[in-house]
Motif scaffolding. Structure first.
Motif, PDB file in Angstrom:
ATOM      1  N   ILE A   6       0.869  -1.190   0.000  1.00  0.00           N
ATOM      2  CA  ILE A   6       0.000   0.000   0.000  1.00  0.00           C
ATOM      3  C   ILE A   6       0.901   1.233   0.000  1.00  0.00           C
ATOM      4  N   GLY A   7       0.840   1.984  -1.098  1.00  0.00           N
ATOM      5  CA  GLY A   7       1.703   3.169  -1.247  1.00  0.00           C
ATOM      6  C   GLY A   7       2.786   2.880  -2.270  1.00  0.00           C
ATOM      7  N   THR A   8       2.799   3.680  -3.341  1.00  0.00           N
ATOM      8  CA  THR A   8       3.816   3.431  -4.395  1.00  0.00           C
ATOM      9  C   THR A   8       4.772   4.629  -4.479  1.00  0.00           C
ATOM     10  N   GLY A   9       5.251   5.058  -3.325  1.00  0.00           N
ATOM     11  CA  GLY A   9       6.294   6.111  -3.297  1.00  0.00           C
ATOM     12  C   GLY A   9       7.664   5.461  -3.400  1.00  0.00           C
ATOM     13  N   TYR A  10       8.697   6.181  -2.972  1.00  0.00           N
ATOM     14  CA  TYR A  10      10.067   5.653  -3.065  1.00  0.00           C
ATOM     15  C   TYR A  10      10.165   4.296  -2.392  1.00  0.00           C
ATOM     16  N   ASN A 153       8.870  -3.664   9.805  1.00  0.00           N
ATOM     17  CA  ASN A 153      10.029  -4.039   8.954  1.00  0.00           C
ATOM     18  C   ASN A 153      10.582  -2.743   8.366  1.00  0.00           C
ATOM     19  N   PRO A 154      11.274  -1.971   9.194  1.00  0.00           N
ATOM     20  CA  PRO A 154      11.725  -0.640   8.735  1.00  0.00           C
ATOM     21  C   PRO A 154      12.673  -0.759   7.541  1.00  0.00           C
ATOM     22  N   GLU A 155      12.646   0.265   6.682  1.00  0.00           N
ATOM     23  CA  GLU A 155      13.531   0.243   5.505  1.00  0.00           C
ATOM     24  C   GLU A 155      14.718   1.160   5.778  1.00  0.00           C
ATOM     25  N   PHE A 156      15.836   0.856   5.121  1.00  0.00           N
ATOM     26  CA  PHE A 156      17.064   1.647   5.288  1.00  0.00           C
ATOM     27  C   PHE A 156      17.574   2.059   3.908  1.00  0.00           C
ATOM     28  N   LEU A 157      16.631   2.257   2.985  1.00  0.00           N
ATOM     29  CA  LEU A 157      17.015   2.546   1.591  1.00  0.00           C
ATOM     30  C   LEU A 157      17.431   3.994   1.455  1.00  0.00           C
ATOM     31  N   ARG A 158      18.533   4.230   0.732  1.00  0.00           N
ATOM     32  CA  ARG A 158      18.927   5.605   0.406  1.00  0.00           C
ATOM     33  C   ARG A 158      18.441   5.919  -0.992  1.00  0.00           C
ATOM     34  N   GLU A 159      17.825   7.062  -1.180  1.00  0.00           N
ATOM     35  CA  GLU A 159      17.399   7.420  -2.533  1.00  0.00           C
ATOM     36  C   GLU A 159      18.645   7.504  -3.420  1.00  0.00           C
ATOM     37  N   GLY A 160      18.480   7.019  -4.634  1.00  0.00           N
ATOM     38  CA  GLY A 160      19.610   7.003  -5.571  1.00  0.00           C
ATOM     39  C   GLY A 160      20.361   5.690  -5.528  1.00  0.00           C
ATOM     40  N   SER A 161      20.238   4.954  -4.430  1.00  0.00           N
ATOM     41  CA  SER A 161      20.883   3.620  -4.380  1.00  0.00           C
ATOM     42  C   SER A 161      19.936   2.629  -3.703  1.00  0.00           C
ATOM     43  N   ALA A 162      18.621   2.929  -3.845  1.00  0.00           N
ATOM     44  CA  ALA A 162      17.596   2.162  -3.113  1.00  0.00           C
ATOM     45  C   ALA A 162      17.611   0.679  -3.468  1.00  0.00           C
ATOM     46  N   LEU A 163      17.796   0.359  -4.736  1.00  0.00           N
ATOM     47  CA  LEU A 163      17.701  -1.053  -5.140  1.00  0.00           C
ATOM     48  C   LEU A 163      18.885  -1.860  -4.608  1.00  0.00           C
ATOM     49  N   SER A 164      20.086  -1.294  -4.686  1.00  0.00           N
ATOM     50  CA  SER A 164      21.218  -2.071  -4.139  1.00  0.00           C
ATOM     51  C   SER A 164      21.125  -2.115  -2.616  1.00  0.00           C
ATOM     52  N   ASP A 165      20.607  -1.043  -2.011  1.00  0.00           N
ATOM     53  CA  ASP A 165      20.408  -1.075  -0.544  1.00  0.00           C
ATOM     54  C   ASP A 165      19.403  -2.156  -0.167  1.00  0.00           C
ATOM     55  N   MET A 166      18.478  -2.434  -1.065  1.00  0.00           N
ATOM     56  CA  MET A 166      17.455  -3.466  -0.787  1.00  0.00           C
ATOM     57  C   MET A 166      18.018  -4.852  -1.076  1.00  0.00           C
ATOM     58  N   LEU A 167      18.558  -5.054  -2.271  1.00  0.00           N
ATOM     59  CA  LEU A 167      18.978  -6.410  -2.674  1.00  0.00           C
ATOM     60  C   LEU A 167      20.235  -6.854  -1.938  1.00  0.00           C
ATOM     61  N   TYR A 168      21.092  -5.888  -1.572  1.00  0.00           N
ATOM     62  CA  TYR A 168      22.348  -6.214  -0.889  1.00  0.00           C
ATOM     63  C   TYR A 168      22.389  -5.480   0.451  1.00  0.00           C
ATOM     64  N   ALA A 169      21.309  -5.640   1.200  1.00  0.00           N
ATOM     65  CA  ALA A 169      21.131  -4.883   2.460  1.00  0.00           C
ATOM     66  C   ALA A 169      22.165  -5.277   3.501  1.00  0.00           C
ATOM     67  N   ASP A 170      22.452  -4.342   4.402  1.00  0.00           N
ATOM     68  CA  ASP A 170      23.304  -4.688   5.560  1.00  0.00           C
ATOM     69  C   ASP A 170      22.539  -5.623   6.485  1.00  0.00           C
ATOM     70  N   ARG A 171      21.221  -5.377   6.591  1.00  0.00           N
ATOM     71  CA  ARG A 171      20.433  -6.227   7.482  1.00  0.00           C
ATOM     72  C   ARG A 171      18.958  -6.054   7.146  1.00  0.00           C
ATOM     73  N   VAL A 172      18.172  -7.069   7.504  1.00  0.00           N
ATOM     74  CA  VAL A 172      16.711  -6.964   7.459  1.00  0.00           C
ATOM     75  C   VAL A 172      16.260  -7.004   8.926  1.00  0.00           C
ATOM     76  N   VAL A 173      15.532  -5.979   9.331  1.00  0.00           N
ATOM     77  CA  VAL A 173      15.057  -5.924  10.726  1.00  0.00           C
ATOM     78  C   VAL A 173      13.558  -6.207  10.725  1.00  0.00           C
ATOM     79  N   VAL A 174      13.138  -7.151  11.553  1.00  0.00           N
ATOM     80  CA  VAL A 174      11.709  -7.461  11.663  1.00  0.00           C
ATOM     81  C   VAL A 174      11.326  -7.454  13.144  1.00  0.00           C
TER      82      VAL A 174
END
Ligand code: UDX
Length: 455
Positions: A6-10, A153-174
């Motif tokens: 729900i929500g199609t922003g960044y 499940n907070p996100e830690f994505l930086r704009e401009g590198s969001a996809l690599s921050d997601m696919l190669y994340a430092d961690r997934v917090v749940v």
């Protein structure tokens, strides 16, 4: 798994496209018809490198709709990724979160649903979302018997590198209070946690990158991890900027200082780039929300307060430097290189460029700006600001009394400064991002003032 976003922003779009790429069936829901129809015709309403390419790879597992029933009916996992912008008093505007939670309560129908707060939400919102969903569900679905639970499940994505921050994340917090929900999210992220997906050619897996940490905790801790992470990153930038002001006075070099402290493994060398400081939609909002939450519990959060004060003073300091050099700003022509809050994005939210432009215009200066990507958005969103726009970066130098490096787009480093000096009225460049080749500009005959270095 069947996933609804729900929500199609960044955050929502990056999460949805990435999860579809990882193999899940994803339906993205938004109330904004124009956004959804753009997405359905393959257009991406935001500038995020490689998002369009990844969406093409995952298109067959992606749906975009404005109909909540289409998105939520079959979903086993529902991500709420709506905005939680700041209200004037610093608290978060939770109206979008509330309507999202109520839509879930009304339309969810799978036997077990995990509702995931992806948006940055105030501490304790998880429980609030749960009560909203339950009330709505009871009211609208007397006969059904879906079970659900809420996770953070907070996100830690930086704009401009969001996809690599997601696919190669430092961690997934749940964060969740039910072990079953934690397991569902561990299963959902499994291809990412174990890096079993085929890396896209345009987003190669970093060398020796083998796995992603999965941290499970309670709801409140996960919500606070998000705020603490952003506040600490904001603090780190403000700390180097506080030291930068002193280093200007004592004739030190802030780049050497940053390198010298960053080599200490306990400090680390990232987020020590001095300059105009942070903008964007997160640091300002999240530091404000953290302070506001602290105050609810009688805590003053002085360090986070200080990080904000130092940060926003940088913009004023830059205008003071210009006034110091040009004496009278009225009638002067100032060029701005960059408008976006940082490079590789078109996002203008809390961009230092806007505040600097407004301060200069208030003092009667003329301001002409160029940004390689964000200019179209600026012309739309800043239509009330008497900002002039140049077609090329070089044009902001014409007849300029000063040019300010506001956003460190790479192309600004390689401009023909030798030639540009001759078209300026006053050969003055202020490097607000400590990123230009000062020696080259000085040898081109320009006076260069760099935040954090003595002039
Ligand atoms: C940030 C967080 O990094 C991310 O984890 C969170 O999910 C969202 O907020 P973002 O705002 O997209 O991401 O950008 P980021 O790259 O973190 O930069 C934030 C701001 O700090 C930018 O304005 C940038 O110019 C500034 N910055 C960053 C500095 O001034 N110096 C630095 O060394 C790093």
């Amino acid at each position: 798994m069947k996933v609804a976003i729900i929500g199609t922003g960044y955050v929502g779009l990056t999460t949805g496209v990435s999860l579809a790429f990882l193999g899940h069936d994803v339906t993205c829901l938004d109330v904004d018809e124009s956004k959804i129809s753009a997405l359905n015709s393959g257009l991406i309403p935001i500038y995020e490198p490689h998002l369009d390419e990844l969406m093409k790879l995952a298109r067959h597992r992606l749906k975009f709709t404005t109909q909540a029933s289409d998105a939520l009916g079959a979903a086993q996992v529902v991500f709420i990724a709506v905005g939680t912008p700041s209200l004037p008093d610093g608290k978060s505007n939770l109206s979008y979160l509330k309507s999202a939670a109520q839509s879930v309560g009304q339309f969810m129908a799978a036997p077990h649903v995990v509702i995931v707060n992806k948006s940055t939400v105030p501490i304790g919102s998880g429980n609030w979302v749960e009560s909203l969903v339950r009330d709505e569900y009871r009211e609208k679905n007397i006969r059904k018997s879906s079970e659900f639970s809420v996770a953070s499940n907070p996100e830690f994505l930086r704009e401009g590198s969001a996809l690599s921050d997601m696919l190669y994340a430092d961690r997934v917090v749940v964060g969740a209070d039910h072990a079953a929900s934690i397991q569902v999210l561990r299963d959902l992220y499994q291809p990412l946690l174990e890096q079993t997906f085929d890396a896209p050619s345009f987003l190669p897996r970093p060398e020796n990158f083998k796995a992603v940490h999965f941290l499970s905790t309670d709801l409140q801790s996960a919500e606070l991890i998000k705020y603490a992470a952003n506040a600490f990153l904001a603090l780190k930038v403000s700390f180097i900027n506080e030291v930068a002001e002193l280093s200007e006075k004592v004739g030190a070099d802030i780049v050497s200082i940053a390198r010298g402290i960053g080599l200490d493994a306990r400090i680390g060398n990232r987020f020590l780039q001095a300059g105009l400081g942070w903008g964007g939609s997160c640091f300002g909002k999240d530091t404000l929300a953290l302070i506001s939450t602290g105050q609810e519990y009688g805590l003053n959060m002085p360090i986070t307060q200080a990080a904000r004060e130092v940060n926003f003073r940088q913009r004023r300091r830059l205008v003071e430097i210009l006034a110091g050099e040009l004496k009278i700003l009225k009638g002067k022509r100032i060029g701005l290189l960059g408008l976006a809050f940082k490079p590789n994005t078109d996002d203008l939210r809390d961009s230092p460029a806007l505040e600097i432009a407004r301060m200069l215009l208030d003092r009667g200066a003329q301001v002409v700006a160029f940004d390689p990507i964000a200019m179209k958005r600026a012309q739309k969103e800043w239509s009330d600001v008497d900002l002039r726009y140049a077609d090329r970066a070089e044009d902001v130098f014409v007849e300029a009394d000063a040019v300010v490096h506001v956003t460190e787009w790479p192309e600004f480093r390689t401009l023909p400064y030798e030639a540009l000096k001759s078209v300026m009225r006053v050969p003055l460049v202020v490097d607000g991002r400590v990123g230009l080749d000062r020696d080259r500009l000085v040898s081109a005959g320009l006076k260069v003032i760099v935040l954090g270095k003595s002039s």
